[in-house]
Design a protein around this motif. Structure first.
Motif, PDB file in Angstrom:
ATOM      1  N   ARG A   1     117.629  12.713 112.486  1.00 31.07           N
ATOM      2  CA  ARG A   1     119.014  12.638 112.029  1.00 31.07           C
ATOM      3  C   ARG A   1     119.892  13.761 112.588  1.00 31.07           C
ATOM      4  O   ARG A   1     121.109  13.651 112.598  1.00 31.07           O
ATOM      5  N   ALA A   2     119.268  14.831 113.033  1.00 30.20           N
ATOM      6  CA  ALA A   2     120.055  15.927 113.597  1.00 30.20           C
ATOM      7  C   ALA A   2     120.770  15.480 114.872  1.00 30.20           C
ATOM      8  O   ALA A   2     121.741  16.100 115.297  1.00 30.20           O
ATOM      9  N   LEU A   3     120.283  14.406 115.467  1.00 26.73           N
ATOM     10  CA  LEU A   3     120.881  13.948 116.723  1.00 26.73           C
ATOM     11  C   LEU A   3     121.975  12.910 116.499  1.00 26.73           C
ATOM     12  O   LEU A   3     122.594  12.448 117.443  1.00 26.73           O
ATOM     13  N   LEU A   4     122.187  12.528 115.231  1.00 26.61           N
ATOM     14  CA  LEU A   4     123.159  11.480 114.951  1.00 26.61           C
ATOM     15  C   LEU A   4     124.472  12.079 114.474  1.00 26.61           C
ATOM     16  O   LEU A   4     124.483  12.973 113.631  1.00 26.61           O
ATOM     17  N   ASP A   5     125.573  11.596 115.021  1.00 21.74           N
ATOM     18  CA  ASP A   5     126.882  12.045 114.549  1.00 21.74           C
ATOM     19  C   ASP A   5     127.216  11.400 113.206  1.00 21.74           C
ATOM     20  O   ASP A   5     127.618  12.067 112.268  1.00 21.74           O
TER      21      ASP A   5
ATOM     22  N   VAL B   1     119.107  11.393 133.942  1.00 23.65           N
ATOM     23  CA  VAL B   1     118.624  12.325 134.960  1.00 23.65           C
ATOM     24  C   VAL B   1     119.426  13.630 135.005  1.00 23.65           C
ATOM     25  O   VAL B   1     119.087  14.518 135.776  1.00 23.65           O
ATOM     26  N   ARG B   2     120.488  13.746 134.170  1.00 23.07           N
ATOM     27  CA  ARG B   2     121.259  14.979 134.196  1.00 23.07           C
ATOM     28  C   ARG B   2     120.415  16.118 133.617  1.00 23.07           C
ATOM     29  O   ARG B   2     119.908  15.994 132.504  1.00 23.07           O
ATOM     30  N   PRO B   3     120.266  17.208 134.356  1.00 21.86           N
ATOM     31  CA  PRO B   3     119.373  18.263 133.876  1.00 21.86           C
ATOM     32  C   PRO B   3     119.954  18.976 132.654  1.00 21.86           C
ATOM     33  O   PRO B   3     121.153  19.240 132.579  1.00 21.86           O
ATOM     34  N   GLY B   4     119.106  19.259 131.697  1.00 19.09           N
ATOM     35  CA  GLY B   4     119.473  20.077 130.549  1.00 19.09           C
ATOM     36  C   GLY B   4     120.506  19.470 129.641  1.00 19.09           C
ATOM     37  O   GLY B   4     121.233  20.174 128.954  1.00 19.09           O
ATOM     38  N   TYR B   5     120.619  18.151 129.600  1.00 16.29           N
ATOM     39  CA  TYR B   5     121.647  17.524 128.773  1.00 16.29           C
ATOM     40  C   TYR B   5     120.985  16.741 127.655  1.00 16.29           C
ATOM     41  O   TYR B   5     120.142  15.887 127.891  1.00 16.29           O
ATOM     42  N   ARG B   6     121.360  17.060 126.410  1.00 15.85           N
ATOM     43  CA  ARG B   6     120.832  16.334 125.257  1.00 15.85           C
ATOM     44  C   ARG B   6     121.918  15.433 124.691  1.00 15.85           C
ATOM     45  O   ARG B   6     122.867  15.928 124.079  1.00 15.85           O
ATOM     46  N   PRO B   7     121.833  14.126 124.918  1.00 16.75           N
ATOM     47  CA  PRO B   7     122.885  13.250 124.389  1.00 16.75           C
ATOM     48  C   PRO B   7     122.795  13.138 122.873  1.00 16.75           C
ATOM     49  O   PRO B   7     121.711  13.218 122.295  1.00 16.75           O
ATOM     50  N   ARG B   8     123.958  13.004 122.234  1.00 14.32           N
ATOM     51  CA  ARG B   8     123.993  12.760 120.801  1.00 14.32           C
ATOM     52  C   ARG B   8     124.267  11.287 120.556  1.00 14.32           C
ATOM     53  O   ARG B   8     124.950  10.640 121.337  1.00 14.32           O
ATOM     54  N   GLY B   9     123.737  10.767 119.465  1.00  8.32           N
ATOM     55  CA  GLY B   9     123.928   9.356 119.169  1.00  8.32           C
ATOM     56  C   GLY B   9     124.632   9.170 117.850  1.00  8.32           C
ATOM     57  O   GLY B   9     124.958  10.132 117.161  1.00  8.32           O
ATOM     58  N   ALA B  10     124.901   7.918 117.509  1.00  9.64           N
ATOM     59  CA  ALA B  10     125.503   7.606 116.224  1.00  9.64           C
ATOM     60  C   ALA B  10     125.144   6.180 115.871  1.00  9.64           C
ATOM     61  O   ALA B  10     124.901   5.353 116.755  1.00  9.64           O
TER      62      ALA B  10
ATOM     63  N   ARG C   1     130.451  11.680 122.180  1.00  6.29           N
ATOM     64  CA  ARG C   1     131.005  13.040 122.331  1.00  6.29           C
ATOM     65  C   ARG C   1     132.046  13.349 121.286  1.00  6.29           C
ATOM     66  O   ARG C   1     132.486  14.471 121.150  1.00  6.29           O
ATOM     67  N   GLY C   2     132.506  12.350 120.544  1.00  5.18           N
ATOM     68  CA  GLY C   2     133.525  12.616 119.535  1.00  5.18           C
ATOM     69  C   GLY C   2     133.890  11.341 118.803  1.00  5.18           C
ATOM     70  O   GLY C   2     133.382  10.277 119.121  1.00  5.18           O
ATOM     71  N   PRO C   3     134.796  11.455 117.829  1.00  9.73           N
ATOM     72  CA  PRO C   3     135.196  10.267 117.069  1.00  9.73           C
ATOM     73  C   PRO C   3     135.832   9.195 117.952  1.00  9.73           C
ATOM     74  O   PRO C   3     135.761   8.014 117.646  1.00  9.73           O
ATOM     75  N   GLY C   4     136.450   9.610 119.040  1.00  7.92           N
ATOM     76  CA  GLY C   4     137.075   8.645 119.935  1.00  7.92           C
ATOM     77  C   GLY C   4     136.062   7.677 120.510  1.00  7.92           C
ATOM     78  O   GLY C   4     136.336   6.479 120.644  1.00  7.92           O
ATOM     79  N   ASP C   5     134.867   8.201 120.834  1.00  5.76           N
ATOM     80  CA  ASP C   5     133.826   7.344 121.382  1.00  5.76           C
ATOM     81  C   ASP C   5     133.366   6.308 120.378  1.00  5.76           C
ATOM     82  O   ASP C   5     133.042   5.174 120.736  1.00  5.76           O
ATOM     83  N   LEU C   6     133.342   6.702 119.093  1.00 12.88           N
ATOM     84  CA  LEU C   6     132.920   5.753 118.058  1.00 12.88           C
ATOM     85  C   LEU C   6     133.906   4.602 117.952  1.00 12.88           C
ATOM     86  O   LEU C   6     133.513   3.436 117.897  1.00 12.88           O
TER      87      LEU C   6
END
Lengths: 207, 110
Positions: free
Chosen positions: B99-103, A108-117, A164-169
């Motif tokens: 894939r652009a969304l994947l780290d 629900v956070r406006p304008g936020y695109r989460p990144r995945g891995a 958000r970064g390698p730490g999260d992985l």
């Protein structure tokens, strides 16, 4: 994927991989009796009251299900430890709540695109039961999603939301292994618990 | 007295469950690709459904209804991960993953 790529010679039949242990007829019968008991219980819960008719109906349906839809036997070599089981349940509930709130907040956070891995996590104990239960718990906790399972190598491929970064992985990897540790401590055999203390080797095939 | 407490607890559970389900719905609409949407569709919704079931159980308070609700909860917990994995794997294998969304993607080199 060739079996045994990058694996020691005894990888398939070590304490981690007794997948096809011969189960005697007695063990199989006992498993089926336990399954029948659960099926009858489910039948009674579905009807909502306990009567001789429902009990009989449940037995008939249960036997029919076991006869017509036989499942591959699950080898259960460990033993149940109530204390560790309680730890598993409690931490699962706590993680379910905190992670649900987190994913809901991301949603629900406006304008936020989460990144995945997508990360590969090799488990230390490679039994089917441990693989299935760990995958189940990981999947139910929000923020992590099992994409694929390599059954032979005992590797879970996990999609992580909001990286958000390698730490999260690294943190996600640790979390999967922590869940595995709790599962094995709750239901694993003594040999499997010992196996937890060996570091997980990278058994993925190098390309 | 206990009935009143249970009613209020049930109401709180129902409200919280409904809010989580709402957040799950918003997530499904807003997240950019299949995998992210699966997170929203299967996860806050798991706790949301559990809370809704707990709320209904606290309101009904009869043994047969609670038994049925427990059954619903167990099947929800058992089936949601399987469904999520099947959809996620199908999406990945058919190349519907952005894939652009994947780290990192450690499944790619398998």
């Amino acid at each position: 994927m060739t079996p045994g790529a990058g694996v020691g010679p005894a990888a398939g039949d070590g304490p981690g991989g007794p997948r096809r242990v011969a189960v005697g007829r007695g063990g199989r019968r006992r498993d089926q009796a336990v399954a029948l008991g659960w099926l009858v219980l489910i039948w009674l819960l579905l009807w909502g009251d306990v009567s001789w008719g429902n009990l009989l109906g449940g037995l008939v349906v249960g036997v029919a299900v076991l006869l017509f839809f036989p499942l591959p036997p699950v080898t259960f070599g460990g033993r149940l430890r109530p204390g560790a089981l309680l730890v598993l349940a409690a931490t699962f509930a706590a993680e379910l709540i905190s992670a649900s709130v987190r994913v809901a907040a991301v949603a629900v956070r406006p304008g936020y695109r989460p990144r995945g891995a997508i990360i590969a996590v090799p488990l230390r104990v490679r039994t089917d039961l441990n693989l299935a239960l760990t995958a189940e718990v990981i999947s139910l906790v929000p923020g992590t999603l099992i994409l694929d399972v390599d059954r032979d190598q005992g590797v879970l491929y996990v999609h992580v939301l909001d990286v958000r970064g390698p730490g999260d992985l690294a943190a996600s990897r640790d979390r999967v292994l922590t869940v595995e540790r709790r599962v094995v401590r709750a239901i694993g055999s003594a040999a499997e618990v010992r196996q937890l203390h060996t570091p997980p080797a990278d058994r993925r095939k190098k390309s | 007295m206990t009935g009143l407490v249970a009613d209020w607890l049930g109401a709180a559970c129902l409200t919280a469950g409904a809010l989580l389900s709402l957040a799950a719905g918003i997530g499904v609409l807003r997240f950019p690709d299949v995998l992210d949407r699966m997170h929203a569709a299967t996860k806050p919704q798991v706790l949301g459904v559990l809370l809704l079931l707990a709320g209904v159980a606290l309101r009904l308070r009869t043994a047969s209804d609670v038994g049925m609700l427990v059954l619903v909860a167990v099947f929800q917990l058992a089936t949601a991960p399987v469904a999520a994995q099947m959809v996620g794997r199908a999406a990945y294998r058919s190349g519907r993953v952005d894939r652009a969304l994947l780290d990192t993607d450690e499944l790619a080199d398998r």
